[in-house]
Design an enzyme around this catalytic site. Sequence first.
Site: not given
Ligand code: ASP
Length: 317
Positions: A183, A235
């Site tokens: 992300t 996260g």
């Molecule tokens: N926070 C994002 C989600 O849960 C995923 C990530 O941060 O990679 O969609």
Amino acid sequence: MSFTLVIHGGAGNITPAIMNKEQEEQYTEGLKQALDKGYSVLHGGGTAVDAVVTAISVLEDNPLFNAGRGAVFTKKGLNEMDAAIMDGSNLAAGGIAGVRNIKNPIKLAKEVMLHSGHVFLSGSGASEFALNQGIEMAPDEYFFNKSRYDQWIEIRDSDFYQLDHKEDNLKGPLPNTDHKFGTVGAVACDIHGNLAAGTSTGGMTNKRFGRIGDSPVIGAGTYANNKTCGISCTGHGEYFLRAVVAYDVSCLMEYRGLSLKEACATVVKDKLVKFGGEGGLIAVDAQGNFDFCFNSAGMYRGMRNSKGEEIVAYYGL
Ligand code: ASP
């Protein structure tokens, strides 16, 4: 006047053990490109909002990251993306959830903020708005990425869903998980002392039922307020949503008078850890102070500011 840009490309189990030299070079290059493009906006007197959109667009165009072109696959084998942006100077915000075939979701989030009369659009309605606004679309093939596809194929017949960061899922650890991350987010303070924050993601591999994470939710994965700070999180979204992470950092500064670093550490290294939420965030305050804070092994991250300082890093401190 001073200015600062920080970016992230995901937090998780990022250690020297899972990265070879070539991968390190690729990630360094990808992060540097985004920093340099965003920095030149700020250097030219551009706004924090434009610097954030510019930096995130570069990361969205890079298949290494789980956003835009590199978005992970859903249970149905689609790429559904979430993104948000917030302008700390006036608390304007725009978010989109579950959109498909949008080349740069962060540009659509900005368009929502500026021209929709709303804050949060989803699915087909968001796509209709994108078409009306002349936002660039891309065919399914543009989003095809072999490693993300293989990652999905491994678990598509199960009820597991997988954070791009690690073997997180509904039913316990997955066997043979390969570690991919990604992300993306950016936070900037421009020469006028205005803050902006943005986040863009493909979410979680094999996600079902129109699952939305924290990234596009204002106050959870993304928040900016000139009075306090700009924050972009990465996260396990379910925890970041429940802990309202980005706004919590801002509140600790506003109501308890904590510094940026103290507020970030309280939320990420104490509250989130007790809660079981793995991940991290990037932050900038209106004086241009910045922080990278994570409770995972590492986080792809970078910073460039008007003092001539530049950081690109991934592993834990
Ligand atoms: N926070 C994002 C989600 O849960 C995923 C990530 O941060 O990679 O969609």
